[in-house]
Scaffold this motif. Structure first.
Motif, PDB file in Angstrom:
ATOM      1  N   ARG A 282      23.232  11.274  -6.032  1.00 27.58           N
ATOM      2  CA  ARG A 282      24.431  11.532  -5.397  1.00 27.58           C
ATOM      3  C   ARG A 282      25.458  10.361  -5.168  1.00 27.58           C
ATOM      4  O   ARG A 282      25.042   9.203  -5.295  1.00 27.58           O
ATOM      5  CB  ARG A 282      24.250  12.298  -3.969  1.00 27.58           C
ATOM      6  N   VAL A 283      26.648  10.621  -4.933  1.00 27.19           N
ATOM      7  CA  VAL A 283      27.649   9.524  -4.589  1.00 27.19           C
ATOM      8  C   VAL A 283      27.319   9.187  -2.976  1.00 27.19           C
ATOM      9  O   VAL A 283      27.124  10.062  -2.179  1.00 27.19           O
ATOM     10  CB  VAL A 283      28.951  10.028  -4.474  1.00 27.19           C
ATOM     11  N   GLY A 284      27.232   7.972  -2.722  1.00 28.05           N
ATOM     12  CA  GLY A 284      26.928   7.286  -1.460  1.00 28.05           C
ATOM     13  C   GLY A 284      28.117   7.900  -0.703  1.00 28.05           C
ATOM     14  O   GLY A 284      28.989   7.971  -0.846  1.00 28.05           O
ATOM     15  N   GLY A 285      27.294   8.124   0.567  1.00 27.13           N
ATOM     16  CA  GLY A 285      28.143   8.789   1.830  1.00 27.13           C
ATOM     17  C   GLY A 285      28.101  10.396   1.752  1.00 27.13           C
ATOM     18  O   GLY A 285      28.621  10.834   2.918  1.00 27.13           O
ATOM     19  N   ARG A 286      27.366  10.865   0.871  1.00 22.42           N
ATOM     20  CA  ARG A 286      27.033  12.176   0.842  1.00 22.42           C
ATOM     21  C   ARG A 286      25.672  12.458   0.612  1.00 22.42           C
ATOM     22  O   ARG A 286      25.341  13.726   0.183  1.00 22.42           O
ATOM     23  CB  ARG A 286      27.856  12.962  -0.331  1.00 22.42           C
ATOM     24  N   LEU A 287      24.838  11.356   0.977  1.00 18.37           N
ATOM     25  CA  LEU A 287      23.313  11.639   0.869  1.00 18.37           C
ATOM     26  C   LEU A 287      22.653  12.297   2.012  1.00 18.37           C
ATOM     27  O   LEU A 287      23.072  11.998   3.280  1.00 18.37           O
ATOM     28  CB  LEU A 287      22.728  10.168   0.934  1.00 18.37           C
ATOM     29  N   GLU A 288      21.499  12.790   1.898  1.00 19.37           N
ATOM     30  CA  GLU A 288      20.991  13.348   2.930  1.00 19.37           C
ATOM     31  C   GLU A 288      20.369  12.372   3.885  1.00 19.37           C
ATOM     32  O   GLU A 288      20.127  11.448   3.461  1.00 19.37           O
ATOM     33  CB  GLU A 288      19.903  14.303   2.503  1.00 19.37           C
TER      34      GLU A 288
ATOM     35  N   PRO B  26      31.722   5.098  -2.558  1.00 18.08           N
ATOM     36  CA  PRO B  26      30.798   4.355  -2.820  1.00 18.08           C
ATOM     37  C   PRO B  26      29.901   4.939  -4.215  1.00 18.08           C
ATOM     38  O   PRO B  26      30.216   6.222  -4.464  1.00 18.08           O
ATOM     39  CB  PRO B  26      29.802   4.750  -1.564  1.00 18.08           C
ATOM     40  N   GLY B  27      29.302   4.061  -4.949  1.00 13.88           N
ATOM     41  CA  GLY B  27      29.019   4.277  -6.052  1.00 13.88           C
ATOM     42  C   GLY B  27      27.641   5.352  -6.057  1.00 13.88           C
ATOM     43  O   GLY B  27      27.172   5.903  -5.173  1.00 13.88           O
ATOM     44  N   MET B  28      27.214   5.865  -7.104  1.00 15.05           N
ATOM     45  CA  MET B  28      26.024   6.790  -7.272  1.00 15.05           C
ATOM     46  C   MET B  28      24.869   6.036  -6.989  1.00 15.05           C
ATOM     47  O   MET B  28      24.352   4.886  -7.122  1.00 15.05           O
ATOM     48  CB  MET B  28      26.028   7.250  -8.729  1.00 15.05           C
ATOM     49  N   PHE B  29      24.127   6.831  -6.225  1.00 17.83           N
ATOM     50  CA  PHE B  29      22.661   6.451  -5.807  1.00 17.83           C
ATOM     51  C   PHE B  29      21.584   7.287  -6.127  1.00 17.83           C
ATOM     52  O   PHE B  29      21.823   8.478  -5.803  1.00 17.83           O
ATOM     53  CB  PHE B  29      22.633   6.293  -4.102  1.00 17.83           C
ATOM     54  N   LEU B  30      20.309   6.962  -6.312  1.00 14.69           N
ATOM     55  CA  LEU B  30      19.389   7.822  -6.482  1.00 14.69           C
ATOM     56  C   LEU B  30      18.398   7.712  -5.178  1.00 14.69           C
ATOM     57  O   LEU B  30      18.455   6.613  -4.438  1.00 14.69           O
ATOM     58  CB  LEU B  30      18.321   7.390  -7.501  1.00 14.69           C
TER      59      LEU B  30
ATOM     60  N   ASP C 205      26.214  20.133  -8.826  1.00 12.44           N
ATOM     61  CA  ASP C 205      27.157  19.441  -8.005  1.00 12.44           C
ATOM     62  C   ASP C 205      27.291  19.888  -6.612  1.00 12.44           C
ATOM     63  O   ASP C 205      28.378  19.450  -5.924  1.00 12.44           O
ATOM     64  CB  ASP C 205      28.503  19.509  -8.857  1.00 12.44           C
ATOM     65  N   ALA C 206      26.370  20.577  -5.950  1.00 15.00           N
ATOM     66  CA  ALA C 206      26.606  21.364  -4.733  1.00 15.00           C
ATOM     67  C   ALA C 206      25.720  20.730  -3.820  1.00 15.00           C
ATOM     68  O   ALA C 206      25.744  21.483  -2.768  1.00 15.00           O
ATOM     69  CB  ALA C 206      26.373  22.990  -4.986  1.00 15.00           C
ATOM     70  N   LEU C 207      25.084  19.509  -3.931  1.00 13.25           N
ATOM     71  CA  LEU C 207      24.525  18.920  -2.739  1.00 13.25           C
ATOM     72  C   LEU C 207      23.396  19.740  -2.442  1.00 13.25           C
ATOM     73  O   LEU C 207      22.992  19.899  -1.132  1.00 13.25           O
ATOM     74  CB  LEU C 207      25.568  18.593  -1.600  1.00 13.25           C
ATOM     75  N   ALA C 208      22.465  19.773  -3.146  1.00 14.10           N
ATOM     76  CA  ALA C 208      21.264  20.528  -2.763  1.00 14.10           C
ATOM     77  C   ALA C 208      20.325  19.989  -1.831  1.00 14.10           C
ATOM     78  O   ALA C 208      20.368  18.862  -1.795  1.00 14.10           O
ATOM     79  CB  ALA C 208      20.439  21.245  -4.086  1.00 14.10           C
ATOM     80  N   ASP C 209      19.741  20.482  -0.986  1.00 12.05           N
ATOM     81  CA  ASP C 209      18.559  19.930  -0.246  1.00 12.05           C
ATOM     82  C   ASP C 209      17.244  19.710  -0.980  1.00 12.05           C
ATOM     83  O   ASP C 209      16.528  20.622  -1.474  1.00 12.05           O
ATOM     84  CB  ASP C 209      18.056  20.845   0.690  1.00 12.05           C
ATOM     85  N   ILE C 210      17.008  18.127  -1.496  1.00 10.34           N
ATOM     86  CA  ILE C 210      15.887  18.053  -2.407  1.00 10.34           C
ATOM     87  C   ILE C 210      14.587  18.296  -1.915  1.00 10.34           C
ATOM     88  O   ILE C 210      13.658  18.560  -2.558  1.00 10.34           O
ATOM     89  CB  ILE C 210      15.955  16.683  -3.187  1.00 10.34           C
TER      90      ILE C 210
END
Length: 314
Positions: free
Chosen positions: A146-152, A271-275, A131-136
Motif C-alpha cells: 500500500r501507499v504509506g499513510g494508508r497502512l493498517e 509517502p511511497g509504496m510499502f510492503l 485497490d480497496a485497502l483490504a484487511d490482510i
C-alpha cells in the motif's frame, strides 16, 4: 478431531475469506459441488446455518462469524508452524499470498516475477490486485502493498519506492470544452473522476498544497471507481479530470500529449509504496525472499533481513 472435521473447517474458512464458493473451491482443489456438500456436512454436524448464500454473494451468518473468529487464528498459527518446519529442513516452498495495489502490481511485482520464479521454482505466488485497502489479516494474506499513510495499524512496514507525486490530469479535448481549473476550488465546476474507499464507502477527497496551505476537495463527476485503471481510462476518453499517481503510466501519457496536467502548482507527493505484514515474532523466510526480490537484492542463499520501519503516519 477427525481428518474430515478438519477438512470441513478448512473449507468453511476458505469460503468466508474469499466470499465465494467458486474461488474457495479453486483454492482448495475441489469442485464447487463437492465444496457445497462439505459445508452442508459441517452445518449439519454443528446444527446451525453458518453461511448466508444468494445467487451473487456469500457471507457468514452470526454463528458462522463467531466460528470463523475462533478458528482463523488457529489456521494462521498452523501455517506459521508449517513454514518454520519447512525452513528448518532447508526448504523454500509453499504459497505466498500478497494483496497489492494495481500500481505496485504493474510497476514493482510484474517486472520481477520471472527472477523470483527462477530463484524459487517451487514457490507459488498468489497475487491479488486490490485497490480497496483490504484487511490482510482477515483475508489470510502473508503481506500487502500500500501507499504509506494508508497502512493498517500495528504492522511492520518496508519501503519499496520513494515518495509518489500526485497529479490531476485531463484530456486536451475535455479542457478545450470545459476550460482549465486555476485553483482547487474550480474543480467544483468540473466533471471529476471520483475514487471510492471501499473500507467505508466514502469518496476520496483530493489533496492539494501550495505555499504551506493544504486543502482537501470533495469532487463530483460521471464516474466513481475503486480501480485506478478505470479512472485513467475515463480521463483519456474525455469524461473528466482524474487524480492519479504520476509514476503509474501517467508520465508517458503526459509526454505523448494524450493527457494534460492541471493545478501543477498545487501538486503534492504521498509517502511511497510499502510492503507490510503483521507484527509477529516469526517472519517466514519465503516472505523475506520475496521482499529481497522486490528490493532487487541478491536471492542466493539465506535471504537477508531488510531494514524495516514502523508504519508511517498519514
Amino acid at each position: 478431531m477427525r481428518g474430515s472435521e478438519f477438512a470441513e473447517l478448512k473449507a468453511f474458512a476458505a469460503v468466508v475469506e474469499r466470499a465465494s464458493f467458486a474461488r474457495a473451491a479453486e483454492h482448495l482443489g475441489l469442485s464447487p459441488s463437492a465444496l457445497s456438500q462439505t459445508i452442508r456436512q459441517l452445518e449439519s454436524r454443528i446444527g446451525a446455518r453458518l453461511l448466508n448464500r444468494t445467487t451473487r454473494s456469500v457471507a457468514p451468518s452470526a454463528s458462522g462469524e463467531l466460528l470463523y473468529r475462533r478458528i482463523a487464528p488457529l489456521f494462521r498459527e498452523m501455517a506459521v508452524a508449517v513454514a518454520e518446519a519447512s525452513e528448518a529442513a532447508g526448504q523454500t516452498t509453499g504459497t505466498l499470498r500478497i494483496n497489492t495495489l494495481g500500481i505496485a502490481a504493474r510497476t514493482i511485482i510484474a517486472p520481477r516475477l520471472s527472477r523470483f520464479h527462477q530463484a524459487f521454482p517451487d514457490v507459488v505466488l498468489d497475487i491479488v490486485v486490490d485497490d480497496a485497502l483490504a484487511d490482510i489479516v482477515a483475508g489470510r494474506f502473508d503481506a500487502g502493498i500500500r501507499v504509506g499513510g494508508r497502512l493498517e495499524k500495528d504492522m511492520v512496514a518496508i519501503r519499496l519506492t520513494p515518495d509518489l507525486n500526485m497529479v490531476a490530469v485531463a484530456s486536451p479535448e475535455y479542457l478545450a470544452s470545459r476550460g482549465i481549473p486555476k485553483t482547487p476550488a474550480d474543480l467544483h465546476s468540473h466533471a471529476c473522476i471520483n475514487w471510492r474507499l471501499q473500507m467505508d464507502g466514502r469518496h476520496y477527497r483530493w489533496e492539494f498544497e501550495k505555499r504551506g496551505k493544504r486543502l482537501e476537495v470533495a469532487v463530483d463527476g460521471p464516474v466513481v471507481t475503486n480501480h485506478a485503471d478505470i479512472g485513467l481510462a475515463a480521463a483519456l476518453n474525455g469524461l473528466g479530470i482524474a487524480y492519479h499517481f504520476e509514476r503509474d503510466g501517467v508520465g508517458e501519457l503526459l509526454a505523448q500529449g494524450r493527457l494534460v496536467q492541471v493545478l501543477a502548482d498545487w501538486s503534492i507527493s504521498r509517502p511511497g509504496m510499502f510492503l507490510y505484514y503483521p507484527n509477529r515474532r516469526h517472519r517466514p523466510a519465503l516472505l523475506g525472499a520475496f521482499i529481497d526480490c522486490l528490493l532487487d537484492k541478491d536471492l542466493e542463499g539465506v535471504p537477508r533481513k531488510p531494514q524495516i520501519a514502523r508504519s508511517p503516519r498519514p
